[in-house]
Design an enzyme around this catalytic site. Sequence first.
Site, PDB file in Angstrom:
ATOM      1  N   ASP A  66     -11.232  -7.856   3.214  1.00  0.00           N
ATOM      2  CA  ASP A  66     -11.307  -6.476   2.776  1.00  0.00           C
ATOM      3  C   ASP A  66     -11.804  -6.498   1.328  1.00  0.00           C
ATOM      4  OD1 ASP A  66     -10.874  -3.688   2.682  1.00  0.00           O
ATOM      5  OD2 ASP A  66      -8.882  -3.992   1.822  1.00  0.00           O
ATOM      6  N   ASP A  68     -11.899  -3.394  -1.424  1.00  0.00           N
ATOM      7  CA  ASP A  68     -11.153  -2.685  -2.462  1.00  0.00           C
ATOM      8  C   ASP A  68      -9.678  -3.039  -2.362  1.00  0.00           C
ATOM      9  OD1 ASP A  68     -11.645  -0.479  -4.547  1.00  0.00           O
ATOM     10  OD2 ASP A  68      -9.847   0.204  -3.513  1.00  0.00           O
ATOM     11  N   ASP A 295      -5.339  -5.652   1.873  1.00  0.00           N
ATOM     12  CA  ASP A 295      -4.178  -5.090   1.171  1.00  0.00           C
ATOM     13  C   ASP A 295      -3.500  -3.973   1.949  1.00  0.00           C
ATOM     14  OD1 ASP A 295      -6.274  -3.245   0.795  1.00  0.00           O
ATOM     15  OD2 ASP A 295      -5.335  -2.467  -1.036  1.00  0.00           O
TER      16      ASP A 295
END
Lengths: 348, 348
Positions: A66, A68, A295
Amino acid sequence: MAHSLAAKGSWRLGGARNQLRGSWTAGRPATILQAAAASTAASSVRVLDERTAPEKLRDVTTMLFDCDGVLWRGNEIIHHAPEALRELRRQGKRVLFITNNSSKSRVAYTDKFRGLGLDVEAHEIVSSSYCAAAYLTSVGGFGPGGKKVLLLGWTGVEEELTAAGINFVGGRHLPLPHMDNIQAMMDLRVDPDIGAVVVGWDPNFSYSRLVYASIHLRELPGCLLVATNTDHADHIGPSPTGHARMMPGTGGLVAAIEVTSGVKAINVAKGGPWLLPYLLSKYGFEASRTAIVGDRLDTDIHLGKEGGLVTCLPLTGVTTMAALEALPEAERPDLVVPSVAALAGLQP
Amino acid sequence: MAHSLAAKGSWRLGGARNQLRGSWTAGRPATILQAAAASTAASSVRVLDERTAPEKLRDVTTMLFDCDGVLWRGNEIIHHAPEALRELRRQGKRVLFITNNSSKSRVAYTDKFRGLGLDVEAHEIVSSSYCAAAYLTSVGGFGPGGKKVLLLGWTGVEEELTAAGINFVGGRHLPLPHMDNIQAMMDLRVDPDIGAVVVGWDPNFSYSRLVYASIHLRELPGCLLVATNTDHADHIGPSPTGHARMMPGTGGLVAAIEVTSGVKAINVAKGGPWLLPYLLSKYGFEASRTAIVGDRLDTDIHLGKEGGLVTCLPLTGVTTMAALEALPEAERPDLVVPSVAALAGLQP
């Protein structure tokens, strides 16, 4: 999420699927790391450091990242992220970057990566704009000379459809009469060459566009509804004044079209059923030797758990230690690390 | 559903909540009535005629009427509907008219009723535009000098809010910058006097309006989200060429705002939990002596069953005998009649 967003100093963008009123948890890294350190002793969630984490990835050959909250926050690079990627590549691991953001194409994303000092090739980026085009290609019938797409979206999807040789109407431009009366709605012509409505982040979304999408889905048997993602909202900010807010995500536009057309969308991004099997098949991954680093519990980690991948959560994004501790054991990531750096044996 | 819709010859409008792709069932009355007659013998659903139906309403003192599909179809009056209403009033029954359509105010509806030869007073009409204003009044804090409404809607709700002394911004007019970049979204000022976002049918709906609604709901604690209705789509047509289609309903706009704001809407129309208790309390009805007459199973009949009313379904609307026969006994209306005329002892 126009192109211009990339030039907004320290502002951040990030998909969020399950936000509650007034609460958002985009982390300040220092706070999060302090919290993580303080609670590790008493917690049943173990945070691995740069000495203990790499061993867990010994047998992993492919890593899905991922972006961001993992490699950057907004336009701020996570400390040692470029070096960590370089080290993982040096160890022979293949890397791919997966983002639900649909506003940019893969080519446009390479500029962002390189601007932050991250080595990348366009073919390593799996943006949801790309996924929409790849999905249609995988379905068949949408190549050159094939069916057209009605696009409610922005430049990212426009560029990826064009790169895949798929014709579209709409995108940034879709002149329609203002549909505030029955006559305008009855006069709309259905374009029988349209085979799919593709929905991305669309600042030009309007009732007229909703009518046009809905009428095609209702009146053309088999017309597909493709969502680049179903994220509910995206973080923006903080601005220089410290102000921050949530921007409506593509998921809201998808919901409107689903409700009014009666057609269920296929979500081609993280969170949907298509992406992982596609990636495994296209790249020949072995699930048990593939790791996902993200995240978000509801997209990244959920996707990894569903697919039998090794799941890694760095504490540099939206998920707090408290959220992890509240999870049943089976839903926790396999590895929790202070940041992506630890995965490569580097200090955060 | 602009004002102009009322002037479109023989076209029809009607709410529909659960439409599937490409299928819509707005009935041609002759066909429906023939089908009803043909299937009665073999069916377990009994259709009462003008001799048998009135007796079932002997103890009923109040009758709630759905409009489209019961009293009219589009701008075409159902045969003997005006006479039936007159007869029921003569018998001393109180009548109210309930519609999920939010585009007109009660006053504007009286013109439609009278234009079709139906006697009515504005206070007998319970339109969802009125319901939105009545709901806010019942909640408190929204009267003169009170909190403001952010209205995503049309003239009907504008007029009802004004009649209730409730200030609003938006409606037909809500000038906003085009929100295709973070700067525009960060610059938006939240109006702290806004206490509710009200959503009706809104041909001016746009991404910018979605941003504005979502930001108020997220950033103002306690800000309400009020849906005039959650209908998925409305029938329009057939046009003079016999063409017909479904127009996106308010439910799609509500869904978009719910998803992007994280706030659940209160539906103040048929289908929601607020309306019936409000009507019973406001008018002092006794549920067991109140009948609801409607052509939709999922709104009208469902509402009546939930509230313990006598439920009546005329076969002049969207529900077919086949649909009734497919229902479990407990979900069937108490009375099925060829048309509203039979309820008053008149031939259809």
